[in-house]
Design a protein around this motif. Structure first.
Motif, short mmCIF file in Angstrom:
data_model
loop_
_atom_site.label_atom_id
_atom_site.label_comp_id
_atom_site.label_asym_id
_atom_site.label_seq_id
_atom_site.Cartn_x
_atom_site.Cartn_y
_atom_site.Cartn_z
N LEU A 78 0.83 -1.08 0.21
CA LEU A 78 0.11 -0.22 0.19
C LEU A 78 0.94 1.19 -0.01
CD1 LEU A 78 -2.73 -0.98 2.77
CD2 LEU A 78 -2.85 -1.07 0.06
N TYR A 103 2.45 5.52 8.85
CA TYR A 103 1.61 4.40 8.14
C TYR A 103 0.27 4.92 8.06
CZ TYR A 103 0.01 0.03 6.35
OH TYR A 103 -0.64 -1.10 5.42
N THR A 107 -1.47 5.82 4.68
CA THR A 107 -2.79 5.05 4.15
C THR A 107 -4.02 5.21 4.56
OG1 THR A 107 -2.62 3.50 5.97
CG2 THR A 107 -1.06 2.81 4.09
N SER A 114 -3.22 0.17 11.35
CA SER A 114 -1.78 0.40 11.21
C SER A 114 -0.79 -0.16 12.24
CB SER A 114 -1.66 1.93 11.59
OG SER A 114 -2.44 2.47 10.59
#
Length: 190
Positions: A78, A103, A107, A114
């Protein structure tokens, strides 16, 4: 005579404590023994099986607990190359909370997701893999060719070299605001 009574009393206490210690040791070694249970004449009335008690209560792991290389690969897929580098740099510096914040910011996933992704990525490091292009879409122009199109961000950085530090400061400020809203409950596993 009084001295002998005192010595016998101390000796009897020592013997009783030694015997008690052995009994407890046997109970701990053999938790299925039925020592201490009462039974009737036929051995069944009032008898109850002895149950072993663990030293501390056993905590059941959540259904998706643990790490796997596949989960780490999915989490890393991702991310862009730069995001991947930043997250592994934070993990390499021993800053898992910073990696978690990055993260989540990159994302858009929640704290728990996460956290699971960062745990997987830390346990099973993944190299950056460039996403495969769809066969139906035309290939992007090569950046090495002269006259090729540059992304808008690259053009802006080329025009204003001081903007990189400014955007980094803005990013740090956003992370700081986000981190101030965190609660300890956000880090608990489901």
């Amino acid at each position: 005579m009084e001295l002998a009574v005192i010595l016998l009393f101390v000796l009897s206490i020592a013997v009783v404590s030694t015997l008690w210690g052995r009994i407890e040791k046997r109970r701990a070694a053999n938790p299925t023994s039925e020592a201490g249970t009462s039974s009737g004449a036929d051995g069944s009335a009032g008898a109850r099986p002895a149950t072993a008690r663990p030293a501390r209560p056993a905590r059941q792991a959540p259904a998706g607990a643990g790490t796997s290389p596949q989960a780490a690969k999915e989490a890393a897929s991702l991310l862009t190359a730069e995001q991947h580098r930043q997250i592994y740099a934070a993990l390499g510096q021993g800053q898992p909370v910073k990696a978690l914040k990055l993260y989540a910011m990159f994302t858009g996933s929640g704290i728990r997701a996460s956290g699971a992704a960062i745990t997987n990525m830390a346990a099973h490091p993944q190299p950056y893999v460039r996403p495969a292009a769809d066969p139906g879409t035309p290939a992007a122009p090569d950046a090495a060719k002269p006259g090729s199109a540059q992304p808008d961000a690259a053009k802006a950085d080329a025009a204003n070299p001081g903007a990189g530090a400014e955007s980094e400061a803005v990013r740090e400020e956003e992370i700081s605001k986000w981190a101030q809203q965190l609660r300890p409950e956000d880090f608990l596993k489901p």
